[in-house]
Write a protein that holds these residues in place. Structure first.
Motif, PDB file in Angstrom:
ATOM      1  N   ARG A 119       0.816  -1.207   0.000  1.00  0.00           N
ATOM      2  CA  ARG A 119       0.000   0.000   0.000  1.00  0.00           C
ATOM      3  C   ARG A 119       0.854   1.263   0.000  1.00  0.00           C
ATOM      4  O   ARG A 119       0.546   2.242  -0.688  1.00  0.00           O
ATOM      5  CB  ARG A 119      -0.902  -0.043   1.237  1.00  0.00           C
ATOM      6  N   ALA A 165      -5.565   2.456  -1.503  1.00  0.00           N
ATOM      7  CA  ALA A 165      -5.060   3.410  -0.511  1.00  0.00           C
ATOM      8  C   ALA A 165      -5.983   4.600  -0.343  1.00  0.00           C
ATOM      9  O   ALA A 165      -5.994   5.236   0.722  1.00  0.00           O
ATOM     10  CB  ALA A 165      -3.664   3.883  -0.907  1.00  0.00           C
ATOM     11  N   ALA A 168      -8.750   2.907   2.217  1.00  0.00           N
ATOM     12  CA  ALA A 168      -8.399   2.064   3.365  1.00  0.00           C
ATOM     13  C   ALA A 168      -7.721   2.884   4.455  1.00  0.00           C
ATOM     14  O   ALA A 168      -6.754   3.600   4.184  1.00  0.00           O
ATOM     15  CB  ALA A 168      -7.485   0.928   2.916  1.00  0.00           C
ATOM     16  N   PRO A 169      -8.194   2.817   5.695  1.00  0.00           N
ATOM     17  CA  PRO A 169      -7.577   3.605   6.765  1.00  0.00           C
ATOM     18  C   PRO A 169      -6.179   3.105   7.092  1.00  0.00           C
ATOM     19  O   PRO A 169      -5.872   1.919   6.976  1.00  0.00           O
ATOM     20  CB  PRO A 169      -8.524   3.396   7.951  1.00  0.00           C
ATOM     21  N   LYS A 170      -5.320   4.048   7.473  1.00  0.00           N
ATOM     22  CA  LYS A 170      -4.000   3.697   7.984  1.00  0.00           C
ATOM     23  C   LYS A 170      -3.686   4.635   9.140  1.00  0.00           C
ATOM     24  O   LYS A 170      -4.457   5.553   9.441  1.00  0.00           O
ATOM     25  CB  LYS A 170      -2.930   3.780   6.904  1.00  0.00           C
ATOM     26  N   ASN A 184      -4.305   1.633  12.337  1.00  0.00           N
ATOM     27  CA  ASN A 184      -4.310   0.558  11.345  1.00  0.00           C
ATOM     28  C   ASN A 184      -3.026   0.584  10.522  1.00  0.00           C
ATOM     29  O   ASN A 184      -2.551   1.642  10.132  1.00  0.00           O
ATOM     30  CB  ASN A 184      -5.491   0.709  10.390  1.00  0.00           C
ATOM     31  N   GLY A 186      -3.028  -0.854   7.573  1.00  0.00           N
ATOM     32  CA  GLY A 186      -3.664  -0.479   6.309  1.00  0.00           C
ATOM     33  C   GLY A 186      -3.081  -1.150   5.086  1.00  0.00           C
ATOM     34  O   GLY A 186      -3.231  -0.628   3.968  1.00  0.00           O
ATOM     35  N   ASP A 230      -6.003  -4.477  14.365  1.00  0.00           N
ATOM     36  CA  ASP A 230      -5.579  -5.408  13.319  1.00  0.00           C
ATOM     37  C   ASP A 230      -6.500  -6.614  13.346  1.00  0.00           C
ATOM     38  O   ASP A 230      -6.654  -7.276  14.385  1.00  0.00           O
ATOM     39  CB  ASP A 230      -4.124  -5.835  13.545  1.00  0.00           C
TER      40      ASP A 230
END
Length: 997
Positions: A119, A165, A168-170, A184, A186, A230
């Motif tokens: 990612r 990306a 999706a959360p990170k 996250n 991610g 996670d």
């Protein structure tokens, strides 16, 4: 006549009940708005503009050279272009080659075709969040960086990663609001790569470049537990190890490609043992956070155009949970302190928190090298990459060709000849370590300590270059806070070794022995040559919390003599109970009581005089002219500057001082409170550190200075030189290293470079600001013994203060003669949120005055960190030596501005601020005898216009109301005076209008 009676006019009573409140409300709104604009004018000005100041120099000075600091470039664009190239140069030398099995790198062929996986490949970590962030909206991404180097990139896979990306959360650390932050990883699951994507691997099969990323941010630390963050959480999992999605991604890469290259896009260390040990992973590169164009350098490293020469700035341990700092990093609350202020919006929960540095001096490589030397751990099992480690595409040999071993009051110099024995040109880092004699139970000492380093220029194959490594003998002394209460150079043999890294002695070299015949105690007048005054214990209140034998409620010092018996443990129930002294320290500061203890005499204020700030440029701090200048300034002028220090120091028209503009941050100019400025996005300090190149650090300082001269910037809230005590610290991206010498040496160059262009650098965060968790909760009480405080956490600040120098030019007579003199370049410092023991760092006399000014000889101003919080008292700050409040009135006020002690403190703080500004580029264009005119900003004129319009409307409204009321009263009076006529008329009208039934 009409069959309906004429509508009767509204009565005065009803009319007034409507219009008096309306006019009153308008008046109240106007008055309140003007009051608020007056009270919060400095904050409003920070958002809408401060106005302009025009300096008019006297006749006859037209030919004087008042450009005391000159830019190297004619335009801002030219300066930015040069800075952009420097970003790439830093990245090129800072990228560390950690693994390269079978010479997998550089990639072969004219145009290698690769597949980017992960990612982060489509969502790079350019830097960090918070005040250290920069504008990377136009930054070079991974794909562009590789393609710019002639590498073909798999577009099918890249597009899928980019799409993933976007949604999706990170990890996103929200400043001081842990409840709003997310952790996250991610990563895109391997199973989510489409059939088209996996089918495309064959067309881009020269290598899989797997990018692993971790971000950091101000106001929060990385997660020591991933539980809840996670989907595949495993017991004990933390944020700095590979999660299952990343492991699956590596498996996909190994199954699909012959060559697998892992790129670590993070500005903190990670647990990379699984990657290093995996035979299917061919190469590993650590690239830090590359800033706006550093990824161009990555492409050039992959192709071999650039030979990597970076070195690690931290030791990479195999298991972070086994590190001595792990148990004492995070959130620990005193249970017997309550009733403190709360502010949910700012993340203040009302608790009192603490952290204990039980490990003492054994931080990073100092612990692992020493523990291995003592047989406490197996180094190869505990460590993946040593501190100072890095590979190259070529090989080098090193030979000690000379040594000068001076007396104990002198220096040691070691000449090392470096020869390129390979077939690729490259640079080499030469590292000199020392090992001091250690007695079990005596002063704690690391088995090895970095003493000096140097980086060569590019050395062609077969060619050689000699570098000289120098250190003062006194720098090998240790601080004994128990007995001597001073630095001590113990008698015995000191081994000096040239090493490839913290663990490996360079092949072909032998240790150099330096013998100290008699113990030297640097106390009293016999202090170290680098100190301005005697150095002795300044933090005994903190030292008192530490013991060498376990005792309930006390902090046990970790000792080399017994690592097993003294290894740090998590705080116990007894540790959670604050002492009476600690409880009292969390009470509000009593300025009146503190000032009552002073014997100060009331200073002169507002005296007549014609001195201006330019007249004291280049003068010594204690020159009598300074007193004469300060005598001219009123207390109100001084307090206005002190209490409105957010991103500026205010104007004082009476001494021809304009507003001086100060900006964030360690990765380049930015403003956290508005969008007033946006400079070049430099790499993270970690990547700068990984260059181990002082010349590049100096060049970065000069580059910042050149930008400043085109952006009207005078001060810079940087560099940041706290240490990587823990890899989980959220702001590690802002700091260079775990080692104070490496950090301090690079910071010295940055400070010096910026000063050549007149930029003062507020090094931060002074001091022991090594975690973010709970930082605003009334200041984390940070407990470290004085040996650790001085040898580890203060040293990176100490070196630039003492060593950075600059030439200052000033006009010295009425003929316009310009003279130069050498001065210290470090003239600003930023204190920190935390406490040193019980005392807020910014309000610590021991830290801000005794150590910083008395011992080190610092001259200039210290500014607080963002002063929005209750416990950061301005009265306490200026008494201790923090001069400028990073805030706006009336968010903070001085409790006492009238006593002799208070006015003396205010005057001293003003002196410190003005000393820094006078010797900066803020004086460009100003000659002695100049005048200063102020033009208010546009919003002030709008305010005046609105006030005038509202005033006119209110007057018109009042006149209208009065006239209408008077008219109605006249009508009513007339009606009352003729009742019969009115009745007869009414009757006639009624008769005439009534139909016959």
């Amino acid at each position: 006549m009409s069959s309906r009676a004429a509508k009767r006019p509204m009565s005065n009573k009803k009319f007034l009940s409507i219009w008096v409140p309306v006019l009153g409300l308008v008046l109240v709104i106007a008055v309140v708005a003007n009051i608020l604009l007056g009270v919060y004018s400095n904050w409003v000005a920070s958002q809408l503009g401060t106005g302009t100041y025009t300096v008019t120099n006297p006749d006859g000075t037209e030919d004087w050279d008042t450009e005391y600091n000159q830019a190297d470039y004619a335009t801002a664009d030219e300066a930015a272009d040069a800075a952009d190239q420097l970003v790439q140069d830093i990245a090129a030398e800072g990228i560390v080659l950690l693994k390269n099995e079978g010479a997998a790198l550089p990639l072969t062929g004219d145009a290698p075709q690769v597949t980017l996986l992960g990612r982060t490949a489509a969502d790079p970590v350019y830097g960090g969040s918070g005040s250290g962030s920069t504008d990377t909206s136009t930054a070079v991404n991974f794909r562009d960086g590789l393609e710019n180097a002639g590498i073909g990139v798999n577009g099918t896979v890249y597009d899928e990663l980019e799409t993933f990306a976007a949604d999706a959360p990170k990890t996103n650390i929200v400043m001081d609001l842990p409840g709003d932050s997310v952790y996250n990883i991610g990563e895109m699951p391997a199973a989510d790569y489409s059939a088209d994507a996996t089918a495309s691997f064959a067309d881009y099969a020269d290598a899989a470049v797997v990018v692993i990323g971790r971000a950091g941010g101000e106001g929060g630390d990385l997660a020591t537990s991933m539980e809840g963050w996670d989907d595949n959480y495993a017991e004990g999992q933390h944020q700095l190890e590979l999660n299952q999605d990343e492991k699956d991604l590596l498996a996909l890469a190994k199954d699909s490609f012959e060559t697998v290259v892992v790129v670590v896009n993070a500005s903190t260390s990670m647990e990379l043992g699984p990657v290093q040990d995996d035979a299917g992973v061919d190469a590993v590169l650590q690239i830090g956070s590359p800033g706006q164009s550093g990824l161009n350098a990555l492409g050039r490293v992959l192709t071999g155009e650039v030979n990597p020469s970076g070195r690690t700035v931290d030791l990479y341990a195999r298991d972070f949970t086994a590190d001595p700092t792990f148990q004492n990093f995070g959130s620990y609350q005193y249970e017997n302190i309550s009733g403190l202020g709360t502010d949910e919006a700012k993340g203040v929960d009302g608790g009192a928190y603490f952290v204990q540095y039980e490990e003492g001096i054994y931080v990073g490589y100092r612990y692992y090298e020493t523990a291995a030397a003592e047989g406490y751990l197996d180094y190869d099992e505990a460590v993946v990459y040593p501190f100072g480690y890095g590979l190259s595409y070529t090989t080098f040999s090193q030979e000690v060709t000379g040594q000068q071993l001076g007396a104990v009051d002198g220096e040691i110099a070691v000449d090392v000849e470096v020869t390129n024995t390979g077939d690729v040109a490259g640079k080499q880092v030469v590292q000199l370590y020392y090992s001091a004699p250690y007695t079990p139970g005596g002063i704690e000492k690391s088995s090895v300590v970095l003493g000096a380093f140097a980086k060569t220029d590019v050395i062609e194959p077969g060619a050689s270059e000699t570098v000289t490594l120098t250190l003062a003998v006194e720098d090998m002394a240790s601080y004994d806070y128990r007995d001597a209460q001073a630095y001590v150079l113990e008698a015995g043999d000191y081994a000096l070794t040239v090493q490839d890294d913290s663990h490996t002695v360079t092949a072909g070299t032998e240790p150099i022995t330096y013998t100290v015949d008699e113990t030297v105690t640097y106390s009293g007048e016999d202090h170290r040559a680098s100190d301005e005054a005697a150095v002795t214990n300044a933090f005994d209140d903190v030292n008192a919390a530490f013991v060498d034998t376990a005792e309930e409620g006390k902090i046990l010092n970790m000792s080399r003599a017994d690592f097993a018996g003294t290894f740090p443990t998590a705080p116990t129930a007894a540790d959670m109970v604050a002492t009476d002294e600690t409880v009292a320290a969390f009470e509000p500061y009593d300025a009146a009581a503190a000032n009552a203890e002073s014997g100060a005499e009331m200073p002169t204020q507002g005296a007549e005089g014609d001195l201006a700030l330019i007249d004291v440029r280049g003068l010594d701090y204690d020159d009598p002219q300074w007193d004469a200048l300060l005598d001219q300034i009123s207390v109100s002028e001084m307090t206005s500057v002190i209490l409105n220090g957010a991103y500026n120091s205010g104007a004082i028209n009476s001494i021809v001082k304009e507003v001086a503009n100060d900006y964030d941050g360690p990765a380049g100019f930015s403003s956290f409170i508005n969008d007033a400025i946006s400079g070049v996005a430099y790499p993270s300090e970690v990547l700068v550190g990984q260059t181990w190149n002082k010349e590049l650090a100096h060049a970065m300082g000069v580059s910042i200075g050149n930008e400043a001269l085109t952006l009207d910037a005078n001060g810079w809230y940087a560099p940041a030189v706290n240490l990587h005590r823990s890899p989980f610290a959220g702001r590690n991206f802002e700091y260079y290293s775990e080692d104070p010498l490496l950090s301090g040496a690079l910071a010295t160059e940055v400070v010096e470079g910026a000063a050549t262009k007149g930029v003062y650098t507020a090094m931060k965060h002074f001091a022991l600001n090594d975690q973010e968790t709970n930082r605003v909760n009334h200041g984390v009480a940070t407990w470290a013994n004085e040996q650790a405080i001085r040898e580890i956490y203060l040293k990176a600040f100490e070196l630039p203060v003492k060593d950075a120098v600059v030439e200052i030019s000033s006009i010295t007579d009425d003929e316009g003669t310009v003279e130069t003199r050498e001065m210290r370049a470090s003239t600003a410092m930023m204190s920190s949120f935390n406490r040193i023991g019980n005392t807020w760092a910014g309000g610590s006399v021991a830290l801000m005055d005794t150590v910083l000014r008395d011992e080190w000889g610092f001259r200039g101003f210290a500014i607080t960190d963002f002063n929005l919080y209750e416990y950061m008292y301005p009265d306490q700050a200026i008494r201790a030596g923090s001069d400028l409040m990073l805030t706006f009135q009336p968010m903070k006020q001085l409790e006492d501005t009238t006593s002799a002690a208070a006015v003396s403190n205010i005057r001293n703080a003003t002196h410190n601020i003005l000393y820094t500004v006078a010797n900066s580029n803020a004086m460009n264009g100003v000659a002695s005898g100049a005048t200063l005119d102020y033009t208010p900003p546009t919003w002030r004129y709008v305010q005046i216009a609105v006030d005038v319009v509202l005033g006119v409307l209110l007057v018109i409204g009042v006149v209208w109301v009065v006239r209408r009321v008077r008219r109605r009263r006249e009508v009513e009076a007339a009606e009352a005076a003729a009742p019969t006529a009115t009745a007869d008329e009414a009757a006639t009208e009624d008769t005439a209008g009534t139909p016959t039934r």
